[in-house]
Design a protein around this motif. Sequence first.
Motif, PDB file in Angstrom:
ATOM      1  N   THR A 158      29.135  23.338  50.086  1.00  0.00           N
ATOM      2  CA  THR A 158      29.565  22.068  49.521  1.00  0.00           C
ATOM      3  C   THR A 158      28.344  21.172  49.316  1.00  0.00           C
ATOM      4  N   TYR A 159      28.454  20.293  48.351  1.00  0.00           N
ATOM      5  CA  TYR A 159      27.379  19.342  48.096  1.00  0.00           C
ATOM      6  C   TYR A 159      27.457  18.215  49.112  1.00  0.00           C
ATOM      7  N   ARG A 160      26.328  17.693  49.495  1.00  0.00           N
ATOM      8  CA  ARG A 160      26.283  16.573  50.433  1.00  0.00           C
ATOM      9  C   ARG A 160      25.436  15.463  49.836  1.00  0.00           C
ATOM     10  N   ARG A 161      25.835  14.253  50.121  1.00  0.00           N
ATOM     11  CA  ARG A 161      25.046  13.115  49.672  1.00  0.00           C
ATOM     12  C   ARG A 161      23.824  12.998  50.566  1.00  0.00           C
ATOM     13  N   ARG A 162      22.692  12.796  49.957  1.00  0.00           N
ATOM     14  CA  ARG A 162      21.460  12.659  50.725  1.00  0.00           C
ATOM     15  C   ARG A 162      21.455  11.343  51.487  1.00  0.00           C
ATOM     16  N   ALA A 163      20.857  11.343  52.646  1.00  0.00           N
ATOM     17  CA  ALA A 163      20.773  10.140  53.471  1.00  0.00           C
ATOM     18  C   ALA A 163      20.013   9.048  52.727  1.00  0.00           C
ATOM     19  N   GLY A 164      20.515   7.842  52.810  1.00  0.00           N
ATOM     20  CA  GLY A 164      19.853   6.720  52.184  1.00  0.00           C
ATOM     21  C   GLY A 164      20.194   6.518  50.718  1.00  0.00           C
ATOM     22  N   ILE A 165      21.015   7.406  50.156  1.00  0.00           N
ATOM     23  CA  ILE A 165      21.399   7.321  48.746  1.00  0.00           C
ATOM     24  C   ILE A 165      22.841   6.837  48.672  1.00  0.00           C
ATOM     25  N   SER A 166      23.084   5.807  47.873  1.00  0.00           N
ATOM     26  CA  SER A 166      24.448   5.281  47.758  1.00  0.00           C
ATOM     27  C   SER A 166      25.308   6.241  46.945  1.00  0.00           C
ATOM     28  N   GLU A 167      26.625   6.106  47.060  1.00  0.00           N
ATOM     29  CA  GLU A 167      27.531   6.991  46.327  1.00  0.00           C
ATOM     30  C   GLU A 167      27.500   6.740  44.826  1.00  0.00           C
ATOM     31  N   ASN A 168      26.855   5.662  44.401  1.00  0.00           N
ATOM     32  CA  ASN A 168      26.773   5.358  42.976  1.00  0.00           C
ATOM     33  C   ASN A 168      25.576   5.994  42.291  1.00  0.00           C
ATOM     34  N   GLU A 169      24.733   6.655  43.050  1.00  0.00           N
ATOM     35  CA  GLU A 169      23.545   7.282  42.444  1.00  0.00           C
ATOM     36  C   GLU A 169      23.767   8.762  42.252  1.00  0.00           C
TER      37      GLU A 169
END
Length: 53
Positions: free
Chosen positions: A42-53
């Motif tokens: 699964t894809y994961r959001r990188r730390a420090g990156i908002s969900e809008n990027e």
Amino acid sequence: MAFDGSIENIKCITEHEDYGAISNKAVLLQVAPLIKNKYGRTYRRRAGISENE
């Protein structure tokens, strides 16, 4: 989104009639955790990156 042949008549996916529905924030927040890459992860959001990027 189902293939109906319309994709061949547009130059950009954002022009597809269903783009607004599949890019809706509520839909993306529910579906995004289910999407997997070609390795089955699964894809994961990188730390420090908002969900809008």
